[in-house]
Structures are given as structure tokens and as C-alpha cells.
Motif scaffolding. Sequence first.
Motif, PDB file in Angstrom:
ATOM      1  N   ASN A 127       0.829  -1.206   0.000  1.00  0.00           N
ATOM      2  CA  ASN A 127       0.000   0.000   0.000  1.00  0.00           C
ATOM      3  C   ASN A 127       0.864   1.257   0.000  1.00  0.00           C
ATOM      4  O   ASN A 127       0.539   2.237  -0.668  1.00  0.00           O
ATOM      5  CB  ASN A 127      -0.961   0.007   1.191  1.00  0.00           C
TER       6      ASN A 127
ATOM      7  N   GLU B 201       1.752   6.235  -8.053  1.00  0.00           N
ATOM      8  CA  GLU B 201       1.043   7.519  -8.073  1.00  0.00           C
ATOM      9  C   GLU B 201      -0.408   7.394  -8.522  1.00  0.00           C
ATOM     10  O   GLU B 201      -1.303   7.970  -7.913  1.00  0.00           O
ATOM     11  CB  GLU B 201       1.784   8.493  -8.986  1.00  0.00           C
TER      12      GLU B 201
ATOM     13  N   ARG C 151      -2.747   5.809  -5.958  1.00  0.00           N
ATOM     14  CA  ARG C 151      -2.983   6.764  -4.854  1.00  0.00           C
ATOM     15  C   ARG C 151      -3.992   7.824  -5.275  1.00  0.00           C
ATOM     16  O   ARG C 151      -4.903   8.152  -4.522  1.00  0.00           O
ATOM     17  CB  ARG C 151      -1.670   7.418  -4.422  1.00  0.00           C
TER      18      ARG C 151
ATOM     19  N   GLU D 252      -6.988   1.136  -2.456  1.00  0.00           N
ATOM     20  CA  GLU D 252      -6.406   0.590  -1.226  1.00  0.00           C
ATOM     21  C   GLU D 252      -6.383  -0.928  -1.352  1.00  0.00           C
ATOM     22  O   GLU D 252      -7.380  -1.542  -1.728  1.00  0.00           O
ATOM     23  CB  GLU D 252      -7.270   0.987  -0.028  1.00  0.00           C
TER      24      GLU D 252
END
Length: 158
Positions: free
Chosen positions: A24, A29, A32, A37
Motif C-alpha cells: 500500500n 502515483e 494513490r 487501497e
Amino acid sequence: MTVETGPADAAGTSEPADLLAQLNAHRGELPRKLGIELLEATPERVVGRMPVEGNRQPYGLLHGGASVALAETVGSIAAMLNAGPGRAAVGLDINATHHRALTSGTVTAVATRIHAGRSAAMFDIRITDEQGRPVCTSRLTCLLRDQPPAGGTIPGRG
């Protein structure tokens, strides 16, 4: 990128919770930005979730590209876990069929290993809504190669 592994179990792999936290932390990038998740990660199965909010197209529906990015994220992580020490997984082919439009909530993707050999790995990825209804079905094929890109290491593999 170097990712340290946690204490090894009898098989020599890091503890699942420790590996999951590292994956995680280093998921990249785009995942995120999309709010992806990871919830579970083993070589056989990787599970991730993503919010619909923030990932909608102009009509207010979950963007198909966001679904494909979620599928590629969980499938690529599964392929990395199958690649082995000193190896990397590189996406070769992905396809997706979209089944249901969503305007809110979260979606969950489950990547299940179909095949993992020395040079390639394939995963079936099912994305569902909060009621377990199908949103998108995808298949990802990754090439498994020597030498991780840009001097990085594969999380959980050293």
C-alpha cells in the motif's frame, strides 16, 4: 525503490500484514490518486477497493478507465508476487467488459491467478459493487522478467 520485508515465516516470506502495508505504501502515483487501497495480497489472490467518488466521467458514472486501472493494479501486484526473487512483472495485455454503471459507493476488485509460469502470469479480475453485483470483468496477462525496472525491488521478494 527498495521495499524491506518483515520477519520471514517458515516459507521465507514476510508476514502478510507487513507485506500488505508495504504494498500500500508503494502502490504508485495513479493508484494513490484514484484512492485504491489494497486489502489482501497473496500470490494466488489480491483484493483492492476504490471509491466511485473522484473517479467519475462527465455523466457522473464510474469511469471505465478507472475500473481498468483498478484491475491492472490488483493484477499487477499479484503478478509481482508470482514473479519471484530478482524478477519483475510487466503488463502485456488487459481487457475489460463493463457490466453495471455506478454513481456512488465503492468497488472491490479481486484478482485470482489463472496461470503463473516462468515467463508469464494471467489473472481473472472481478470488480463488484457494495452489494456484490458485477461491475467489470477483466483479464490481465503480465510478462515476468529478470531485473526489476529502474533498479527497484519487488515488494516481498528482496
